[in-house]
Design an enzyme around this catalytic site. Structure first.
Site, PDB file in Angstrom:
ATOM      1  N   LYS A 119      -2.093  -1.403  -3.988  1.00 16.56           N
ATOM      2  CA  LYS A 119      -3.004  -0.266  -3.853  1.00 16.56           C
ATOM      3  C   LYS A 119      -2.222   1.028  -3.898  1.00 16.56           C
ATOM      4  O   LYS A 119      -1.238   1.149  -3.167  1.00 16.56           O
ATOM      5  CB  LYS A 119      -3.715  -0.395  -2.505  1.00 16.56           C
ATOM      6  CG  LYS A 119      -4.627   0.746  -2.176  1.00 16.56           C
ATOM      7  CD  LYS A 119      -5.130   0.625  -0.778  1.00 16.56           C
ATOM      8  CE  LYS A 119      -5.874   1.920  -0.502  1.00 16.56           C
ATOM      9  NZ  LYS A 119      -6.081   2.162   0.879  1.00 16.56           N
ATOM     10  N   LYS A 172       0.867  -1.186   0.000  1.00 16.51           N
ATOM     11  CA  LYS A 172       0.000   0.000   0.000  1.00 16.51           C
ATOM     12  C   LYS A 172       0.899   1.229   0.000  1.00 16.51           C
ATOM     13  O   LYS A 172       1.689   1.437   0.924  1.00 16.51           O
ATOM     14  CB  LYS A 172      -0.881  -0.013   1.237  1.00 16.51           C
ATOM     15  CG  LYS A 172      -1.720   1.245   1.398  1.00 16.51           C
ATOM     16  CD  LYS A 172      -2.682   1.120   2.550  1.00 16.51           C
ATOM     17  CE  LYS A 172      -3.448   2.419   2.769  1.00 16.51           C
ATOM     18  NZ  LYS A 172      -4.411   2.294   3.858  1.00 16.51           N
TER      19      LYS A 172
HETATM   20  C1  PBG Z   1      -7.373   3.145   5.735  1.00 17.49           C
HETATM   21  C2  PBG Z   1      -7.610   3.071   4.274  1.00 17.49           C
HETATM   22  C3  PBG Z   1      -7.421   4.057   3.274  1.00 17.49           C
HETATM   23  C4  PBG Z   1      -7.898   3.499   2.080  1.00 17.49           C
HETATM   24  C5  PBG Z   1      -8.336   2.211   2.373  1.00 17.49           C
HETATM   25  N1  PBG Z   1      -8.140   1.950   3.707  1.00 17.49           N
HETATM   26  C6  PBG Z   1      -6.953   5.457   3.359  1.00 17.49           C
HETATM   27  C7  PBG Z   1      -5.588   5.777   3.735  1.00 17.49           C
HETATM   28  O1  PBG Z   1      -4.734   4.928   3.949  1.00 17.49           O
HETATM   29  O2  PBG Z   1      -5.362   6.973   3.878  1.00 17.49           O
HETATM   30  C8  PBG Z   1      -7.950   4.215   0.750  1.00 17.49           C
HETATM   31  C9  PBG Z   1      -8.991   3.728  -0.186  1.00 17.49           C
HETATM   32  C10 PBG Z   1      -9.289   4.609  -1.343  1.00 17.49           C
HETATM   33  O3  PBG Z   1      -8.715   5.697  -1.555  1.00 17.49           O
HETATM   34  O4  PBG Z   1     -10.167   4.209  -2.106  1.00 17.49           O
HETATM   35  N2  PBG Z   1      -6.082   3.261   6.170  1.00 17.49           N
END
Ligand code: PBG
Length: 331
Positions: free
Chosen positions: A252, A199
């Protein structure tokens, strides 16, 4: 006979019928997971400004909406809690409440749709008053191991409620092993663990943070989410989560990181999920709304790209419109 003029590739593109013989398939609805935002109350269906076309639902309204999702054969859902601001504290402790928003919603949804795979996002950022993904230490950094302990409690509360899978997204080192150990210790050996393994600290989560009201009050997430300028480490993140016991890996965002999906595909035998994030959704939506392209055509091209890169499943805000946007014109 090697090249032009004998070889003419356009022969295989001459007609829709000929093209159809060789075109690969779009991913089916069963490959999609729909992210859904849960809020408290009843009969709530609150539009999310930054994600036009999407809503925050109370449990009952979510169940109503899910008929449409299940009827299209969508593979599963991924739940996010949007708790009341009054629940937030420094630790994000409300996230681990066994009677909290998500455990209750999981129970309700599973009672109506026992066969629908339900995954839950496991993070603390929507539940902490500072908006970071775990409690802070004296230096204002997220305390890795304390966060992991909390995440394990959150995951347990979701597993107890009947979630098929938990999806930790906080990017703490060792969080997958910590959660697996807690689940197994309490007998949830069958609860699947989908790790947000690679991520990135991305600028494309903006609309989601509005939906979740989960932006950091100060600073950013670069101290825990991966740098998009370090490709080898991005792969290592996923490979370590595999070693820690993840059942499904994830990249992601998805569209900006198709190269990472393809590279990871070469390095693991585990399933890979692509998370087609909120900013990627909003880009296509804005382009279509401004007359810059046909929405269904753009959605189909982009979901095909994710599956071609090697994603087994796609987490996408388009999923609940599968018939209209993807199946509708896939012949
Ligand atoms: C929680 C989380 C996030 C997303 C999914 N789980 C946001 C972040 O890490 O700031 C992002 C999902 C999206 O932008 O569609 N930590």
């Amino acid at each position: 006979m090697n090249g032009f003029p004998e070889r003419r590739l356009r022969r295989l593109r001459r007609s829709a019928g000929v093209r159809r013989l060789f075109d690969e398939q779009y991913p089916g609805p069963e490959r999609f997971i729909w992210p859904v935002f849960l809020t408290s109350g009843s009969k709530v269906r609150e539009p999310i400004k930054a994600l036009p076309g999407l809503f925050r639902y109370s449990q009952d309204a979510c169940v109503d909406e899910l008929h449409n999702v299940v009827n299209q054969g969508i593979g599963g859902i991924l739940m996010f809690g949007v708790p009341d601001a009054t629940c937030k504290d420094a630790q994000g402790s409300a996230a681990a409440d066994n009677e909290g928003l998500i455990p209750e919603a999981v129970e309700t949804v599973k009672s109506h749709f026992p066969d629908l795979p339900v995954f839950t996002d496991v993070c603390l950022c929507a539940y902490t008053n500072h908006g970071h993904c775990g409690p802070l230490d004296q230096n204002g950094c997220v305390d890795n191991d304390a966060a992991s302990d909390w995440l394990a409690r959150v995951a347990l509360s979701h597993a107890q409620a009947g979630a098929d899978g938990v999806a930790p997204s906080a990017m703490m080192d060792g969080q997958v092993a910590r959660i697996r150990q807690a689940l197994d210790q309490y007998g949830f050996t069958q609860t699947c663990l989908m790790s947000y393994s690679t991520k990135f600290a991305s600028s494309f989560y903006g609309p989601f943070r509005e939906a979740e009201q989960s932006s950091p009050q100060e600073g950013d997430r670069q101290g825990y989410q991966a740098s998009y300028r370090q490709s080898r480490q991005a792969l290592l993140e996923s490979l370590l989560d595999e070693q820690e016991g993840a059942d499904i890996l994830m990249v992601k965002p998805a569209l900006l990181y198709l190269d990472i999906i393809a590279a990871l595909r070469e390095k693991t035998l585990l399933p890979i999920a692509a998370y087609n994030v909120s900013g990627e959704y909003a880009m296509l939506k804005a382009l279509a709304d401004h007359g810059g392209g046909n929405l269904a055509d753009m959605v189909r091209e982009s979901v095909f790209a994710m599956s071609r890169a090697g994603a087994d499943i796609i987490i996408s805000y388009w999923a609940h419109r599968y018939n209209e946007l993807i199946r509708g014109s896939s012949t």
